[in-house]
Scaffold this active site. Structure first.
Site, PDB file in Angstrom:
ATOM      1  CG  LEU A  47      -2.080  -0.926   1.361  1.00 30.85           C
ATOM      2  CD1 LEU A  47      -1.660  -2.388   1.330  1.00 30.85           C
ATOM      3  CD2 LEU A  47      -2.874  -0.649   2.640  1.00 30.85           C
ATOM      4  CB  CYS A  48       0.954   3.971   1.062  1.00 30.43           C
ATOM      5  SG  CYS A  48       1.485   5.613   1.537  1.00 30.43           S
ATOM      6  CB  ILE A  49       5.589   5.087  -0.011  1.00 31.65           C
ATOM      7  CG1 ILE A  49       6.938   5.395  -0.671  1.00 31.65           C
ATOM      8  CG2 ILE A  49       5.801   4.616   1.418  1.00 31.65           C
ATOM      9  CD1 ILE A  49       6.860   6.089  -2.005  1.00 31.65           C
ATOM     10  CB  THR A  83      -4.146  -0.002  -3.361  1.00 33.23           C
ATOM     11  OG1 THR A  83      -5.260   0.854  -3.602  1.00 33.23           O
ATOM     12  CG2 THR A  83      -3.868  -0.028  -1.873  1.00 33.23           C
TER      13      THR A  83
END
Lengths: 225, 225
Positions: B137-139, B191
């Site tokens: 997720l994210c970074i 995501t």
């Protein structure tokens, strides 16, 4: 008046053993957002009672600040609880964790004779006097019992904690996973969360039900004084 | 074989600016529980790169351990990532937060030339070689790009980060709120979450979709080597 309802969320640090229980705090924020309201996080700007290593369960001797650690859960968007203004909010809610019993109050060491942090007392009294609803999860209902006295709350079915609540002049009602106790006269809503041996989806259910009840109570007219 | 699928969750501390993004981590755990699987949290037993005051955004000079701080999110139920055994798990997932780019890797300072923490590299390679799905997720997708090279991931639509991913030999695909990029050949699911300016319910959607895709990919037969 088509504006969203606004709920204040009072945190007590970041971690079940010395601050806010993180799942309860995050799932309260999620419930507020999903139910169409907005939130503002608060915490008192005071030192934690202790810092606990969450692997070993032992105190580390470190010093940490409740507001600064709570900001981790709030992603930096947090205010000192002394700035709380009742006119800005439709409801107030306290997630649980030992921080409620160590930092927001001294319940963890003093039981029914506990003190409550002054900005916490002021926020609860202001909401109650304004006829606005207040929620609490897990162990945090003991704070409402201490400050408000004659209210009905639940912390699940732990008999020692229930006895302390009774000693404060409040009434305890047993509740199970995801269930809430609603004191309509005082507009107080509480749920056991991790005071029971729960899974994270049961915490989400408890938070959802507390927020739903707070928003319903927030619609009712405030009492005329 | 009617047993629940088991997902490893790799944390990187506790707080968006120096560890795991707390909402992403908690909502990943909630998604796993709600979708009928179980989780085990892991973190590397190493010092954090830094400790950031989440009110001011400034480094404090304190020293904290990634495993010990991650245990706050895991309520103490966490294992050192060096003990990760691929045979125990059906999928592995990395929530985001700067901890992924500071503690699990050096991406925050070294970009495409970053190093990845050895226990993180070992866990990712073991899962990939076993044909088991990995989510991020994210970074955190930058870690999968660095370790696996030719994979397709998303971090939303931040052009600098997307360029670094391309420089690592991976492919970046733009995605919006709650959307996932699925690389079926490599069984990699990603995501954007808070790489976009998101609300907490959008984080929950992203986590739900990643976990759903991981569980679907976990049903597919592993490749025969």
């Amino acid at each position: 008046m088509n504006s969203k309802k606004k709920i204040g969320v009072v945190l007590s640090g970041c971690g079940v053993n010395d601050g806010s229980e993180i799942h309860e705090a995050v799932l309260t924020l999620l419930a507020i957002d999903r139910q169409g309201a907005t939130y503002q996080c608060f915490a008192p700007n005071v030192l934690q009672r202790d810092v606990v290593n969450h692997v070993t369960g032992k105190a580390t001797g470190e010093t940490r600040n409740v507001l600064v650690e709570s900001a981790r859960i709030a992603r930096g968007r947090i205010r000192d609880l002394v700035t709380f203004d009742v006119s800005e909010f439709d409801a107030l809610v306290f997630p649980g964790g030992f921080g409620a019993a160590k930092n927001l109050s001294s319940f963890a060491v003093d039981g029914a004779d506990c003190n409550v942090e002054p900005s916490v007392v002021a926020a609860i009294r202001a909401m109650h006097q304004a006829g606005k609803p207040i929620g609490a999860l897990c162990i945090a209902p003991v704070i409402l019992a201490k400050v408000l006295g004659k209210v009905t709350v639940t912390i699940g079915h732990d008999t020692d904690t229930a006895s302390a609540i009774t000693a404060m002049g409040a009434t305890h009602e047993d509740r199970g996973h995801g269930e809430v106790a609603i004191d309509r006269a005082n507009k107080v809503v509480t749920t056991p969360c991790y005071m029971l041996d729960a899974s994270i989806r049961q915490i989400a259910e408890g938070a959802d039900h507390v927020v739903a009840a707070l928003l319903e109570l927030a619609k009712a007219p405030a009492p005329v004084n």
